[in-house]
Design a protein around this motif. Structure first.
Motif, short mmCIF file in Angstrom:
data_model
loop_
_atom_site.label_atom_id
_atom_site.label_comp_id
_atom_site.label_asym_id
_atom_site.label_seq_id
_atom_site.Cartn_x
_atom_site.Cartn_y
_atom_site.Cartn_z
N SER A 95 0.85 -1.19 0.00
CA SER A 95 0.00 0.00 0.00
C SER A 95 0.88 1.23 0.00
O SER A 95 1.97 1.23 0.59
N HIS A 148 0.69 5.51 0.51
CA HIS A 148 -0.10 6.67 0.91
C HIS A 148 0.86 7.86 1.09
O HIS A 148 2.07 7.66 1.27
N LEU A 151 -4.40 -0.26 5.05
CA LEU A 151 -4.67 -0.43 3.62
C LEU A 151 -3.93 -1.64 3.06
O LEU A 151 -4.43 -2.33 2.15
N THR A 208 -3.71 5.32 -2.42
CA THR A 208 -4.76 6.28 -2.08
C THR A 208 -4.81 7.35 -3.16
O THR A 208 -3.89 7.49 -3.99
N GLU A 209 -5.89 8.10 -3.16
CA GLU A 209 -6.07 9.14 -4.18
C GLU A 209 -4.98 10.20 -4.08
O GLU A 209 -4.47 10.68 -5.09
N ILE A 238 -12.15 6.50 1.90
CA ILE A 238 -10.87 6.70 1.22
C ILE A 238 -11.02 6.27 -0.23
O ILE A 238 -11.51 5.17 -0.50
N LEU A 246 -9.54 4.76 -3.38
CA LEU A 246 -8.42 3.86 -3.59
C LEU A 246 -8.28 3.50 -5.07
O LEU A 246 -9.27 3.55 -5.82
#
Length: 914
Positions: A756, A758, A788, A802-803, A832, A834
């Protein structure tokens, strides 16, 4: 930086090129709106009313429009060959506004005429065309005036006379050039000695003789004398003769100080005074007037030039207008201001270019050679310029004084050169070429070297003093008439009244001169005249410029030799320093075994020995420090210290912390609990170390560092480009495929990892107590990244973004991904956005995700808008194509549930993951 420097360099070059191409607009006083006429010798007008003048002592052709605004100014020396002086000597115009000018080519002293040209100047002055050119032999001994006279334009063609020894030839020349057509050759009667010619009709033109007579020539071979009457002895002498209709003849009479008009069509040829000098002084008493120099008749008016003024007179003799100045066009004034702006811009651009080169490209470091030359070159240049100017100024002043002394000596010898008794017998223009005249002239030529040849620019003039008036008797300028009145001045009076020898400098319409005056005596010892000798300052100036050029060339050569010697010596002296510098650079780059060998036997050699000793100590110290640092960095990564702003572990203090935005990457092995239960503790440690040995370097290779290990996994931070984290994640997926291949070959089962990524604010620092510290990162963003990673397995996303992370990575990385929509993790109230980066998936799965991406993302949008039935059917379509799509299955079950049971009040459109 290099691009900016290149652009600045190009801009500077363009600005200086603009200064070169627009140099005609240079003016030390751009605010000046008008200029004064100076030393006018010729004047003309055209059909449009424009005014043409040959001014600045025959060096400029100036055209001014009817409103008094400058159209152009052309220099006579624009294309002069080295060792020559070119002067304008005649002008005519046509109805289209073209000017036709006579250009005399003289030697470097401005004395002997070697050729003449007729130039056609366009109405705007931009183009000049040579229509006719004549070359003369040195033996013809033409002094200041050539053979071409009477330049005029009639019926679109140029007419001019060529004056030979005993003939006059009238030519017609097409306005476009070509060979001239001979209209008439007129044989001169004996003892006529032609002075000036006027007219364009082969059967009706006029000429004056050196004896002060004006003649008309018709179809016969016998000229008719018009002025003065037959047998009359007088001092009047018609000059600047002009006719525009073939009948009325206009001329200037210096004895009468008037512009006269003679009507050749009436009996006895009556003469009318159109404009007198006294008339000007009475009408314009506050103006300082000078002698009449030229006249022109056309467009119903008579245009008269004095040395510094232009006067317009109507046919009755009434002054209608006069001026002494002309205006610059507004565009020219603005262009002059623009040129100054261009100078300032070029200076600013040059400064910016040099500063950029010094500050950014050379990093404020300049070679010792450049510094030394940077100091020495300006000093040498300044010394060269100062020395050149000093030598030039001293030498030219000495030359001028020496020349002044020589001229005064020659002027003083004039009383021995000019026979006073013969001079007293010269009493009117009729005495031109008399025995007395020729005897005086012969002795003057003998004195001035080889009968007038090779004079080095010297000229001579003899003046006669009669009844308190001074007259020119003979002059080397063939255009000067005999018995022309000459104003007495303080200098003249010193010669005439006290017999002193004086010298000075003078500028008039014919040029600039340095002269000396000496008295002439008769047999009784009375002063009866003045002998003048001098030089044209144009020639003297060219001679001085040649001296300056030679001095500059010699000093430049000496300066160049000095610079070369200094450069060679400096290069030799700093060669050892450069070897020492190269050795320092090698050590700085990690080549610890470097030593320098300097054999100059000086202070630099001693410095080299000390350098070798220092290098030996550094090598020993580096070995110790490297071992210690490597031990430290095994526990605290170097990047961690860099983020804290620390150079090494010795600078770290408890509580050191930094708050900044970083990219967080969490990588972990999936189902490790189940996997580890089949291994012994020793095997677990070996596996974990093997796992981290394979995947840990990937983080370092992409600019990140591992904050802590999570068993067979890690928490990594990327302080620089967020795209580095995404690249590292994709590389991990590729490495996993290779790693599983090795495990399969060894009989072990494959493993799976989840990743993940972020981005957010984190607090990184040192925690613990004084005897036990460690680096750690504290942030809710890190916790979220860990959650995540756990959710990535349920979503079937090997790399989950994540965005915020995707937005930061998209600037530098282009990978395949799909939008998973809003997700709400268990225990979280926020949603969130994703994204599933399937770039690292095996090719079959990547292909299926790519083919179903549009359908999947449309289904997510249907789900978020509450259209569960449509979304469910869409997800069914995705699963039919890709049965391993876990995210589509999760969405399918959620859609089915909400479709059958409805949503709760707190439903927010997100996919909830337990």
């Amino acid at each position: 930086m290099k691009t900016k420097f290149f652009l600045l360099l190009c801009l500077t070059a363009l600005l200086f090129a603009g200064l070169g191409t627009q140099r005609d607009y240079w003016s030390a006083a751009p605010y000046r709106t008008e200029a004064a006429y100076s030393n006018i010798s010729r004047v003309a007008t055209d059909a449009q009313g424009s005014l043409y003048t040959i001014a600045d002592s025959k060096r400029s052709l100036i055209k001014v429009n009817p409103d008094g605004e400058l159209v152009y100014s052309v220099s006579s020396n624009a294309d002069a060959l080295p060792g020559t002086i070119q002067l304008f000597d005649g002008i005519a115009t046509d109805e289209q506004g073209n000017a036709y000018v006579l250009l005399a080519v003289l030697d470097s002293y401005g004395l002997k005429v070697s050729g003449e040209r007729i130039l056609k100047v366009s109405p705007d002055g931009e183009t000049q065309q040579v229509l006719y050119e004549a070359a003369y032999a040195a033996s013809e001994n033409l002094l200041r005036v050539g053979k071409i006279q009477g330049l005029s334009v009639k019926e679109g063609a140029v007419h001019f006379f060529r004056k030979e020894v005993d003939t006059i030839v009238l030519f017609r020349l097409a306005a476009g050039g070509g060979a001239p057509e001979e209209l008439r050759t007129f044989a001169l009667p004996a003892n006529r000695y032609v002075s000036e010619l006027a007219g364009s009709d082969p059967n009706s033109f006029y000429f004056t003789s050196k004896r002060g007579r004006l003649y008309a020539v018709d179809a016969t071979e016998s000229p008719t004398m018009l002025y003065p009457g037959e047998g009359t002895v007088q001092l009047n002498f018609p000059v600047q003769v002009f006719t525009n209709d073939g009948r009325h003849v206009y001329f200037i009479d210096y004895h009468e100080a008037a512009v006269q008009r003679l009507d050749a069509g009436q009996p006895h040829y009556p003469i009318q005074s159109l404009l007198r000098y006294t008339q000007l002084t009475e009408q314009f008493g506050d103006v300082e007037w000078s002698d009449f120099t030229n006249l022109y008749v056309g467009n119903g008016k008579i245009t008269v030039a004095t040395t510094d003024q232009i006067i317009e007179v109507d046919p009755t003799g009434r002054v209608t207008h006069w001026t002494s100045t002309y205006r610059y066009p507004t565009a020219t004034i603005w262009m002059r201001y623009a040129y100054w702006a261009l100078i300032l811009a070029a200076a600013a651009s040059s400064f910016a270019t040099i500063r950029h080169l010094y500050v950014h490209l050379m990093k404020r470091r300049i070679s010792l050679l450049v510094k030394q030359l940077g100091v020495i070159v300006p000093i040498i240049l300044a010394a060269m310029v100062g020395l050149s100017y000093s030598v030039y100024d001293s030498f030219t002043n000495e030359m001028k004084e020496e020349m002044r002394g020589q001229l005064m000596l020659l002027a003083g010898n004039g009383k021995h050169l000019v026979d006073g008794e013969r001079l007293e017998r010269l009493n009117s223009p009729l005495d031109f070429m008399s025995d007395d005249y020729q005897a005086i002239k012969l002795r003057m030529n003998d004195l001035l070297s080889q009968a007038g040849e090779n004079r080095d620019g010297l000229y001579s003039t003899v003046y006669r003093y009669i009844d308190g008036n001074l007259y020119i008797i003979m002059d080397d300028d063939d255009s000067v008439t005999m018995f022309r009145p000459f104003l007495t001045s303080e200098e003249n009076l010193l010669v005439l009244e006290k017999g002193q020898i004086v010298s000075g400098e003078w500028e008039d319409a014919t040029g600039e001169w340095m002269y000396a005056l000496g008295p002439l005596y008769n047999a009784s010892g009375d002063i009866i005249g003045i002998y003048e000798t001098g030089k044209d300052m144009n020639g003297v100036r060219q001679s001085h410029l040649k001296i300056l050029s030679d001095v500059l060339g010699m000093i430049a050569l000496i300066g160049g030799v000095i610079l070369i010697v200094i450069t060679v010596m400096t290069v030799y002296l700093i060669s050892s320093i450069r070897r020492l510098r190269r050795s320092v650079n090698l050590i700085a780059s990690g080549e610890w075994d470097t030593e320098v060998d300097i054999r100059t036997r000086d202070e630099v050699a001693e410095l080299g020995e000390r350098f070798n000793m220092m290098a030996s100590s550094i090598r020993r110290y580096i070995r110790e420090v490297t071992g210690l640092s490597e031990s430290y960095f095994r526990f605290v990564p170097q990047q961690f210290l860099n983020v804290l702003g620390k150079g090494n572990m010795t600078q770290v203090r408890l509580g050191d912390q930094v708050h900044r935005t970083m990219t967080v990457l969490v990588c972990n092995m999936r189902d490790f609990s189940e996997f580890s239960s089949t291994l012994t503790p020793e095997d677990n440690f070996r596996f974990i170390n093997s796992f981290l040995k394979v995947f840990g370097p990937v983080v370092r290779q992409h600019g990140g560092f591992t904050s802590r290990y999570l068993g067979p996994g890690m928490l990594a931070l990327f302080p620089n480009d967020p795209g580095d984290a995404l690249k590292a994640a994709v590389k991990m997926r590729e490495t996993l495929a290779t790693y599983n291949g090795f495990r399969d070959n060894s009989g072990y089962r494959a493993i799976e990892i989840g990743i993940s990524i972020h981005i957010g604010d984190v607090m990184i620092g040192i925690i613990g107590e004084e005897q036990r510290m460690e680096g750690s990162v504290v942030s809710d963003q890190v916790r979220l990244a860990g959650e995540l990673e756990k959710a990535s397995g349920k979503l079937g996303a090997p790399i989950l973004l994540t965005e915020e992370a995707l937005a930061a990575c998209k600037r530098t990385v282009r990978l395949d991904y799909r939008k998973l929509g809003a997700v709400q993790l268990y225990g979280e109230s926020r949603t969130i956005e994703l994204y599933d980066v399937y770039e690292g998936d095996p090719e079959p799965i990547r292909r299926l995700k790519r083919e179903t991406q549009r359908q999947f993302e449309d289904a997510v949008m249907l789900y978020q808008s509450g259209r569960f039935y449509d979304a469910r059917e869409a997800f069914v379509g995705v699963v039919k194509k890709n049965r391993d799509d876990l995210a589509a299955k999760l969405y399918f079950f959620a859609c089915d549930h909400y479709y059958q049971h409805g949503v709760t009040q707190d439903w927010n459109g997100a996919l909830k993951i337990e």
